[in-house]
Write an enzyme that holds these catalytic residues in place. Structure first.
Site, PDB file in Angstrom:
ATOM      1  N   HIS A 219     -41.916  80.271  26.505  1.00  0.00           N
ATOM      2  CA  HIS A 219     -42.357  79.103  25.721  1.00  0.00           C
ATOM      3  C   HIS A 219     -42.269  77.813  26.550  1.00  0.00           C
ATOM      4  O   HIS A 219     -41.936  76.750  26.026  1.00  0.00           O
ATOM      5  CB  HIS A 219     -41.520  78.944  24.447  1.00  0.00           C
ATOM      6  CG  HIS A 219     -41.690  80.058  23.455  1.00  0.00           C
ATOM      7  ND1 HIS A 219     -42.560  80.006  22.400  1.00  0.00           N
ATOM      8  CD2 HIS A 219     -41.097  81.280  23.375  1.00  0.00           C
ATOM      9  CE1 HIS A 219     -42.491  81.126  21.697  1.00  0.00           C
ATOM     10  NE2 HIS A 219     -41.617  81.920  22.279  1.00  0.00           N
TER      11      HIS A 219
ATOM     12  N   ASN B 281     -42.695  81.872  15.044  1.00  0.00           N
ATOM     13  CA  ASN B 281     -43.956  82.078  15.765  1.00  0.00           C
ATOM     14  C   ASN B 281     -45.125  82.001  14.797  1.00  0.00           C
ATOM     15  O   ASN B 281     -44.927  81.982  13.584  1.00  0.00           O
ATOM     16  CB  ASN B 281     -43.963  83.453  16.445  1.00  0.00           C
ATOM     17  CG  ASN B 281     -43.158  83.463  17.751  1.00  0.00           C
ATOM     18  OD1 ASN B 281     -42.898  82.420  18.343  1.00  0.00           O
ATOM     19  ND2 ASN B 281     -42.775  84.645  18.185  1.00  0.00           N
TER      20      ASN B 281
HETATM   21 FE1  HDE Z   1     -37.388  83.140  21.639  1.00  0.00          FE
HETATM   22  N1  HDE Z   1     -36.513  82.240  23.237  1.00  0.00           N
HETATM   23  N2  HDE Z   1     -36.389  84.835  22.073  1.00  0.00           N
HETATM   24  N3  HDE Z   1     -38.354  84.138  20.139  1.00  0.00           N
HETATM   25  N4  HDE Z   1     -38.421  81.515  21.215  1.00  0.00           N
HETATM   26  C1  HDE Z   1     -36.750  80.973  23.632  1.00  0.00           C
HETATM   27  O1  HDE Z   1     -35.117  79.405  24.208  1.00  0.00           O
HETATM   28  C2  HDE Z   1     -35.335  84.929  22.902  1.00  0.00           C
HETATM   29  C3  HDE Z   1     -38.164  85.425  19.773  1.00  0.00           C
HETATM   30  C4  HDE Z   1     -39.214  81.296  20.127  1.00  0.00           C
HETATM   31  O2  HDE Z   1     -40.170  75.159  21.445  1.00  0.00           O
HETATM   32  C5  HDE Z   1     -35.813  80.528  24.702  1.00  0.00           C
HETATM   33  O3  HDE Z   1     -35.099  77.164  24.416  1.00  0.00           O
HETATM   34  C6  HDE Z   1     -34.777  86.248  22.846  1.00  0.00           C
HETATM   35  C7  HDE Z   1     -38.720  85.676  18.477  1.00  0.00           C
HETATM   36  C8  HDE Z   1     -39.769  79.964  20.170  1.00  0.00           C
HETATM   37  O4  HDE Z   1     -38.279  75.037  22.534  1.00  0.00           O
HETATM   38  C9  HDE Z   1     -34.864  81.714  24.854  1.00  0.00           C
HETATM   39  C10 HDE Z   1     -35.555  86.945  21.964  1.00  0.00           C
HETATM   40  C11 HDE Z   1     -39.270  84.488  18.084  1.00  0.00           C
HETATM   41  C12 HDE Z   1     -39.251  79.392  21.326  1.00  0.00           C
HETATM   42  C13 HDE Z   1     -35.439  82.713  23.893  1.00  0.00           C
HETATM   43  C14 HDE Z   1     -36.554  86.050  21.476  1.00  0.00           C
HETATM   44  C15 HDE Z   1     -39.035  83.539  19.137  1.00  0.00           C
HETATM   45  C16 HDE Z   1     -38.405  80.383  21.946  1.00  0.00           C
HETATM   46  C17 HDE Z   1     -36.455  80.019  25.942  1.00  0.00           C
HETATM   47  C18 HDE Z   1     -35.452  88.407  21.577  1.00  0.00           C
HETATM   48  C19 HDE Z   1     -40.025  84.179  16.801  1.00  0.00           C
HETATM   49  C20 HDE Z   1     -39.550  78.010  21.868  1.00  0.00           C
HETATM   50  C21 HDE Z   1     -36.225  78.528  25.968  1.00  0.00           C
HETATM   51  C22 HDE Z   1     -34.284  88.728  20.927  1.00  0.00           C
HETATM   52  C23 HDE Z   1     -39.246  84.352  15.608  1.00  0.00           C
HETATM   53  C24 HDE Z   1     -38.666  76.968  21.277  1.00  0.00           C
HETATM   54  C25 HDE Z   1     -35.451  78.258  24.796  1.00  0.00           C
HETATM   55  C26 HDE Z   1     -39.068  75.607  21.789  1.00  0.00           C
HETATM   56  C27 HDE Z   1     -37.675  80.148  23.114  1.00  0.00           C
HETATM   57  C28 HDE Z   1     -34.884  83.910  23.715  1.00  0.00           C
HETATM   58  C29 HDE Z   1     -37.562  86.451  20.561  1.00  0.00           C
HETATM   59  C30 HDE Z   1     -39.518  82.193  19.054  1.00  0.00           C
HETATM   60  C31 HDE Z   1     -34.667  82.241  26.246  1.00  0.00           C
HETATM   61  C32 HDE Z   1     -33.593  86.742  23.633  1.00  0.00           C
HETATM   62  C33 HDE Z   1     -38.670  86.983  17.689  1.00  0.00           C
HETATM   63  C34 HDE Z   1     -40.716  79.333  19.178  1.00  0.00           C
HETATM   64  O5  HDE Z   1     -33.566  81.381  24.483  1.00  0.00           O
END
Ligand code: HDE
Length: 691
Positions: free
Chosen positions: A71, A144
């Site tokens: 992201h 999302n």
């Molecule tokens: Fe994320 N995800 N994600 N994700 N995600 C990040 O956090 C992660 C997942 C989502 O505008 C990171 O600040 C793991 C689902 C958004 O700043 C990180 C897993 C959904 C954003 C991270 C998921 C999301 C992130 C990278 C699996 C929808 C952007 C930078 C378990 C429900 C937020 C950060 C923004 C961002 C980890 C899966 C949505 C690395 C480990 C499911 C919208 O922490």
């Protein structure tokens, strides 16, 4: 401010005698010359002593922070959430108690795979993350635009992300999933099939952030003041209606305007056209969870709206652009662990992994534990605790007590408050320690099939074309066929369409399902974009391609009619200086024709003088303007003088109901026609089947 003064080197310099506008160093010292470093003689070496130059370059060298590991490319906007229905029976969260109360918010939309400088129209899931600054602390709903996820357990996330991002040896492909590594991983992870259906659909190429839904994805809990818990899924429903572009259009938008989505958001808010989403909740209890066909903890599954209706309880309005992109959009730190009293987590293993990951990643990105002191992350309610010091500490409590319990009375700092303090839902948990996946997570195809049968024919065609395009970018046949073997389990038609698109004559064996799919789930209209269109052109953009001498009354009538609808009108012209209309009035151009291709508009009008019409017909960007609008099923209105261009673009002998000859009386009717957004009937004539 003094007029421009020529400095010693003959270069223009702007100077002031006003103390308040005087440029200073970061230490506050006034700067006399910001253009020339300190030298020994005019042509001599630069002196190390030059603190002005050293400070400036030192700061520049440190201007970047690590981009988000996923992201990375995103766009943030301020707004507020207004509660329209109080739900104290379900949740004691402060934000859900008082109808009409407004809570400030910050929302960041994003793509997942691309780097910070990638383009907006990648085929990708979009992030939809909102920070609510509630009176009882920040609540981050980090969702999302697709309600399901690729994997069921957080431990697979690094592999998923590695597979979609650029390969480690060559550093490409970037910002796309159309490559071997991604489909290799996916085809070896059948749990991902359902989410790829959404990803290959037009949901992954939205026309704008404003025209997409948002989903919390996981099942959460709502907990009321008596400690009673219900399960909940969160939804964002755009008041602007849903809309996507088509793939060929997306590819061209990326070239024409890589910032298409962020520009769209900026322009809409700048113009006062504030986008709104209703917050919906699907609430259910243990009985429903036990009787539902799938596990409510499995993030690869939806709960169809027909089974549990979405109840709208509030509205998000995005009404202010950021003042500083870095300070706000780049530094905002969402954490799924940021929940408030009245909302709680469930045992979804994906969510639990996220609760670790987000805090961890913010510490890396923002450099330490005090990222909550950065204004965009700081709560807007009182904060009292004993956490202190560390890098860049900006909130530094006074007094001698930095521990508790202590006996310093009033001066001893804050105290616990069990009455309003956060309480976890007292769920009974026990179990054998084991690394395993629950059997209840084993169904991978049933809801993918349900998604397929819920789409209109147009959408099914796009979906199959999406898979065909992506798999055609895989150089290894075994990966293409392995993925096909999964699609055959989803639906025969999908398997056959993709096989045909790939040119596969001998079908592979279908993959062996871990659990036999349920084949009689009913279609759900809520899953289709086209069944949920807005039936309005509001918020959309008309491209008005004009030449000198174009009919002034027609132009005025179109401008009035489209603005009355709530749409934007952009003037495209052969030259950026604009055009002189038939009555001698001038219209400034927003775009020169080759900078304003039809892909950046929702519908187009061609209005020329006879003489200009003949000249324009020979111009390649003008021909593309028409042939793209035609190919992308857009509504095209034209005056007689545009006929030579229609002919040159190959559209004249393929006239259809979406191509309308227009005069000044036809403006209002054209708006009404455009409410359908696209003339999809046209598309059936020139799809893949021709090959
Ligand atoms: Fe994320 N995800 N994600 N994700 N995600 C990040 O956090 C992660 C997942 C989502 O505008 C990171 O600040 C793991 C689902 C958004 O700043 C990180 C897993 C959904 C954003 C991270 C998921 C999301 C992130 C990278 C699996 C929808 C952007 C930078 C378990 C429900 C937020 C950060 C923004 C961002 C980890 C899966 C949505 C690395 C480990 C499911 C919208 O922490």
């Amino acid at each position: 401010m003094k007029e421009i003064d020529l400095g010693k080197g003959g270069e223009p310099r702007q100077q002031t005698t006003d103390r308040d506008r005087t440029m200073t160093t970061a230490q506050g010292g006034p700067i006399a010359d910001d253009q020339n470093s300190l030298k020994a003689g005019p042509r001599g070496p630069v002196l190390l002593e030059d603190h002005v130059m050293r400070e400036k370059i030192f700061h520049f060298d440190h201007e970047r922070i690590p981009e988000r590991v996923v992201h990375a490319r995103g766009y943030g906007v301020h707004g507020h959430f207004e509660l329209t229905e109080a739900i104290p029976d379900l949740s004691c969260a402060d934000i859900f108690q008082r109808v009409g109360e407004k809570t400030p918010t910050f929302t960041r939309f994003s793509t997942v795979a691309g780097n910070k400088g990638s383009f907006d129209l990648a085929r990708d899931v979009r992030g939809f993350a909102t920070k609510f600054y509630t009176q009882e602390g920040n609540w981050d709903l980090v969702g999302n635009n697709i309600p399901v996820f690729f994997i069921q357990d957080a431990i697979k996330f690094p592999d998923l992300v590695h597979s979609v991002k650029e390969a480690p040896d060559r550093g490409f492909p970037q910002a796309q999933s159309a490559h071997d590594n991604f489909w290799d991983f996916i085809s070896l992870s059948p749990e991902a099939v359902h989410t790829t259906m959404w990803q290959m659909s037009d949901r992954a190429i939205p026309r704008s952030f404003r025209f997409m839904e948002g989903f919390g994805v996981h099942t959460f809990r709502l907990v009321n003041a008596d400690g009673k818990s219900h399960y909940v899924k969160f939804h964002w429903k755009p008041r602007q209606g849903l809309q996507s572009v088509v793939w060929n259009e997306a590819v061209k938008i990326n070239g024409a305007d890589p910032d298409f989505h962020r520009r769209d958001m900026w322009d809409a808010i700048d113009a006062g056209d504030f986008p709104q989403w209703d917050l919906g909740i699907q609430v259910f209890d243990d009985d429903f969870a036990d009787s539902f066909e799938f596990d409510i903890l499995d993030a690869t599954k939806i709960i169809p709206e027909e089974q549990v209706p979405v109840r709208l309880i509030g509205t998000l309005t995005l009404d202010a652009n950021v003042d500083n992109f870095f300070a706000e959009t780049e530094q905002v730190a969402f954490c799924t662990q940021n929940i408030v009293r009245g909302i709680d987590h469930t045992n979804d293993p994906l969510l639990q992994g996220r609760n670790f990951s987000y805090l961890d990643t913010q510490t890396k990105r923002l450099g330490g534990p005090n990222f909550t002191h950065i204004p965009i992350n700081a709560p807007k309610c009182p904060i009292h605790h004993f956490q202190q010091d560390g890098h860049m500490a900006m909130m530094n409590p006074k007094g001698r007590a930095n521990y508790e319990p202590n006996s310093w009375g009033e001066d001893g700092g804050p105290r616990e408050n069990p009455e309003i303090g956060f309480a976890s839902h007292p769920e009974q948990v026990s179990g054998t320690k084991q690394r395993t996946r629950s059997e209840t997570f084993a169904d991978h195809y049933s809801q993918a099939r349900q998604f397929w049968i819920s789409q209109t024919e147009v959408e099914q065609r796009h979906l199959a074309a999406g898979y065909t395009f992506e798999l055609s970018k895989c150089q290894h046949e075994r990966i293409r066929l392995r993925m096909l073997s999964h699609l055959m389990n989803v639906h025969d038609d999908l398997g056959a369409m993709v096989a045909k698109g790939l040119g596969v004559s001998e079908m592979p064996e279908p993959a062996t399902p871990a659990r036999a799919p349920i084949t009689d789930l009913p279609p759900s209209d809520a899953l289709s974009i086209l069944k949920n269109g807005p039936d309005s052109f509001a918020g959309r953009k008309l491209g008005l391609y004009l030449s000198d001498g174009a009919d002034a009354d027609l132009v005025t009538a179109l401008e009035e009619a489209f603005r009355a609808e709530g749409a934007m009108v952009a003037i495209v012209a052969p030259h950026i200086q604009g055009v002189t209309l038939s009555d001698g009035t001038k219209r400034a151009a927003d775009e020169k024709i080759d900078g304003g291709p039809s892909v950046v508009f929702d519908a187009v009008v061609l209005a020329f003088s006879d003489e200009a019409g003949k000249r324009i017909a020979t111009d390649k960007p003008s021909q593309d303007f028409v042939s793209d609008a035609f190919a992308h099923a857009k509504f095209i209105a034209w005056t007689g003088a545009a006929m030579p261009l229609l002919k040159a673009a190959g559209a004249a002998d393929r006239m259809d109901g979406g191509m309308i000859e227009i005069d000044r009386d036809g403006a209002v009717d054209f708006v009404k026609t455009c409410r359908k957004l696209r003339f999809w009937e046209r598309e059936a004539g020139h799809c893949q089947d021709a090959l």
